[in-house]
Design an enzyme around this catalytic site. Structure first.
Site, PDB file in Angstrom:
ATOM      1  N   CYS A  45      40.842  14.169  -0.029  1.00 52.53           N
ATOM      2  CA  CYS A  45      39.855  13.111   0.199  1.00 52.53           C
ATOM      3  C   CYS A  45      38.735  13.593   1.123  1.00 52.53           C
ATOM      4  O   CYS A  45      37.565  13.248   0.934  1.00 52.53           O
ATOM      5  CB  CYS A  45      40.517  11.881   0.804  1.00 52.53           C
ATOM      6  SG  CYS A  45      41.836  11.185  -0.211  1.00 52.53           S
ATOM      7  N   ASP A 136      21.865  -4.229 -13.494  1.00 58.71           N
ATOM      8  CA  ASP A 136      22.247  -5.549 -14.013  1.00 58.71           C
ATOM      9  C   ASP A 136      23.622  -5.982 -13.514  1.00 58.71           C
ATOM     10  O   ASP A 136      24.137  -7.017 -13.930  1.00 58.71           O
ATOM     11  CB  ASP A 136      22.221  -5.561 -15.543  1.00 58.71           C
ATOM     12  CG  ASP A 136      23.147  -4.504 -16.166  1.00 58.71           C
ATOM     13  OD1 ASP A 136      23.823  -3.774 -15.403  1.00 58.71           O
ATOM     14  OD2 ASP A 136      23.183  -4.411 -17.408  1.00 58.71           O
TER      15      ASP A 136
END
Length: 220
Positions: A45, A136
């Site tokens: 990570c 959108d």
């Protein structure tokens, strides 16, 4: 649970390293990438979030906002961010928010739970998910990686280029496409319309069937 391509992405509220986030307000009229990681202070990570720090200028060029997420709390995120900055030798402020989801509410809602990875208390962790959200607020792409496999963020930039191109042009991108390569005219474009839509030209690849469906262009 989860979210499918084309669905409206949830307008969630969450605490982050940059304060409270209302997701739609954060995205605004931009593209956005939300990506999760299993846990703070873990090796793979750290390399991933560090790579994203390095690539922030590339994402900004494309008008993309970034946010990371795991099941750790905000204070853990803030401490770990200093390690990430040190790892990539970045002395500036951390350039994107990391969302805290200790309740796993978002992880479950978005289908990001990795059943094979658990914390010390036996609670499930988030997988390595990537969600690309359009202006959108709809989901344009999703990827799910297991905890043991780090992502390739150059590939994420590549697919982002494809998504942004094909959102406005009547083309699709072929295998291994990258910016500057030939794109392909979508099948819905009639042959008689090619000259108008692609005035710089279309190359038709001949095939044994005689069908003219392999149409290439750099006019985008």
């Amino acid at each position: 649970m989860g979210i499918n391509l084309g669905d409206a992405f949830p307008n969630f509220k969450a605490q982050t390293t940059a304060g409270e986030m209302q997701f739609y307000d954060f995205v605004g009229d931009s593209w956005a990438i939300l990506f999760s990681h299993p846990a703070d202070y873990t090796p793979v990570c750290t390399t991933e979030l560090g790579r994203v720090v390095q690539l922030v200028p590339e994402f900004k060029k494309r008008g993309v906002k970034l946010a990371a997420l795991s099941c750790d709390d905000v204070e853990s995120h803030k401490g770990w961010a200093e390690d990430i900055k040190s790892y990539v030798k970045n002395e500036e402020g951390f350039p994107y928010p990391i969302i805290a989801d200790p309740s796993r509410e978002l992880a479950v809602q978005l289908g990001m739970v990795d059943p094979d990875e658990k914390d010390a208390a036996g609670l499930p962790l988030t997988c390595r998910a990537v969600f690309i959200i359009g202006p959108d607020k709809k989901l344009k792409l999703s990827m799910l990686y297991p905890a043991t496999t780090g992502r390739n963020f150059n590939e994420i930039l590549r697919v982002l280029d494809s998504l942004q191109l094909t959102a406005t042009k009547k083309v699709a991108t072929p295998v291994d496409w990258k910016q500057g390569d030939e794109a392909m005219v979508v099948p819905s474009v009639k042959p008689e319309d090619c000259a108008t839509l692609f005035p710089k030209g279309v190359r038709v690849q001949a095939v044994p069937s005689g069908k003219q469906y392999l149409r290439f262009t750099t006019d985008y």
